[in-house]
Design a protein around this motif. Sequence first.
Motif, PDB file in Angstrom:
ATOM      1  N   VAL A  18      59.723  39.485 -11.413  1.00 28.86           N
ATOM      2  CA  VAL A  18      59.237  40.053 -10.157  1.00 28.86           C
ATOM      3  C   VAL A  18      59.163  38.979  -9.072  1.00 28.86           C
ATOM      4  N   ILE A 142      51.287  37.858 -10.625  1.00 37.32           N
ATOM      5  CA  ILE A 142      52.310  38.730 -11.204  1.00 37.32           C
ATOM      6  C   ILE A 142      52.782  38.133 -12.527  1.00 37.32           C
ATOM      7  N   PHE A 193      48.160  41.957  -9.391  1.00 41.75           N
ATOM      8  CA  PHE A 193      49.219  42.967  -9.474  1.00 41.75           C
ATOM      9  C   PHE A 193      49.511  43.370 -10.918  1.00 41.75           C
ATOM     10  N   THR A 194      48.751  42.828 -11.859  1.00 40.60           N
ATOM     11  CA  THR A 194      48.927  43.162 -13.271  1.00 40.60           C
ATOM     12  C   THR A 194      47.662  43.858 -13.771  1.00 40.60           C
ATOM     13  N   GLY A 220      50.155  46.910 -10.286  1.00 41.12           N
ATOM     14  CA  GLY A 220      51.060  47.502  -9.316  1.00 41.12           C
ATOM     15  C   GLY A 220      51.654  48.829  -9.769  1.00 41.12           C
ATOM     16  N   LYS A 221      51.771  49.754  -8.831  1.00 41.29           N
ATOM     17  CA  LYS A 221      52.262  51.106  -9.108  1.00 41.29           C
ATOM     18  C   LYS A 221      53.692  51.208  -8.602  1.00 41.29           C
ATOM     19  N   THR A 222      54.661  51.247  -9.529  1.00 38.44           N
ATOM     20  CA  THR A 222      56.057  51.153  -9.116  1.00 38.44           C
ATOM     21  C   THR A 222      56.962  52.260  -9.629  1.00 38.44           C
ATOM     22  N   ASP A 326      62.446  47.611 -12.519  1.00 39.22           N
ATOM     23  CA  ASP A 326      61.050  47.473 -12.141  1.00 39.22           C
ATOM     24  C   ASP A 326      60.833  46.296 -11.194  1.00 39.22           C
ATOM     25  N   SER A 327      61.581  45.218 -11.396  1.00 35.38           N
ATOM     26  CA  SER A 327      61.428  44.047 -10.524  1.00 35.38           C
ATOM     27  C   SER A 327      61.821  44.364  -9.091  1.00 35.38           C
ATOM     28  N   ALA A 330      59.014  46.440  -7.583  1.00 26.93           N
ATOM     29  CA  ALA A 330      57.771  45.700  -7.360  1.00 26.93           C
ATOM     30  C   ALA A 330      57.900  44.639  -6.279  1.00 26.93           C
TER      31      ALA A 330
END
Length: 385
Positions: A18, A142, A193-194, A220-222, A326-327, A330
């Motif tokens: 990320v 992160i 963020f975790t 984080g909500k991704t 996901d990266s 995010a």
Amino acid sequence: MPAQERTGLWLVGARGSVATTATAGLLALRAGVAGPTGCVTELPAFAGVPLPGWDDLVLGGHDIVATPLEKRAEQLAGAGVLGHAVFAAVRAGLAEVDAEIRDGYHPATHTGAQADAAERLSADIRDFAVRHDLARVVVIDISSTEAPCPHLPEHDDLDALEQALADPARAVLPPSSLSAYAALKAGSPYVGFTPSAGITLPALQQLAEREGLPYAGCDGKTGETLLRTVLAPMFSARALKVRSWSGTNLLGGGDGETLADPVTVGSKLESKARGLAALLGDEVTAPLHIDNVPDLGEVKTAWDHVSFEGFLGARMSLQFTWTGYDSALAAPLILDLARLVGAAHAAGQTGVLTELGFFFKDPLGSDEHRFAEQTRRLTDWAATL
């Protein structure tokens, strides 16, 4: 925020997927080889908000791995996260940022009191701010997800915590919380963020309040949870009864390896479950599995099956599949959070920034999980900065 104020973005886990994607993305935005797709703060609703510009953000961070950013970005390009043209354009800049990354805290290799480790981490952040003449440094964690943190009495009281941190025979904070403590002691706003403990411990929130610093989190909500926060309110608004909501996440890469640990994955599962229950207004059968599939690499796939009941007891279902990097989802949010938290700090805001719940699965200080309402709260708040 004056235009000339430069803002540091200090990433904990600075060589992870990320962080590398966020770094490459920021450099690409500056070079004009990529647009701000996915960057919420570039939407028209934020046009008048005094945010630091892309050229005003200065990157640094901590990590416990030594793989250079350039090598990590090359791997991400090979996996399809970064375009090869983008990688070529930012390659030199990655090496410059890599020179600003310092050794993080690793409980297996640290000797002595945790207070000493925290002071070293804080000194790195302060030195970074001085060398680059920064108005402030926003710290965003992160790093890899940790196992749930066992509660200790010291987690509830700052004075007791600091006494324990000075004891070389004890390790009272997990790495994420030690990083949060170090950030606050350095005078930096903090974002978790975790789903790791981070700043969720009451003693650390006391420290943030004492130092007059804003903070936000967590997790984080991704992807899958983002969809849930949009879809779940639909069922409630239409008086449809959700009987069960099952989910399966398949992922590879570093996250897949980390979450393959049944203890560590507990933090992620708890974070996801709390949000769904709040959205539906009632407890619901919601089994969720997270499986490591190394072959998927950086790709993450989520499959959900929703069983619901309608008029006269009619049984129906909804299924959806979400597949993405996901990266890449995010990374722009990391840049958004750096800008927004930096602006909040410049405006003198302190304590938990509940309006940033828009970005998180398990938002600190807020029980609001409905995405539309979170969006409204975010934009209304940003307009006041």
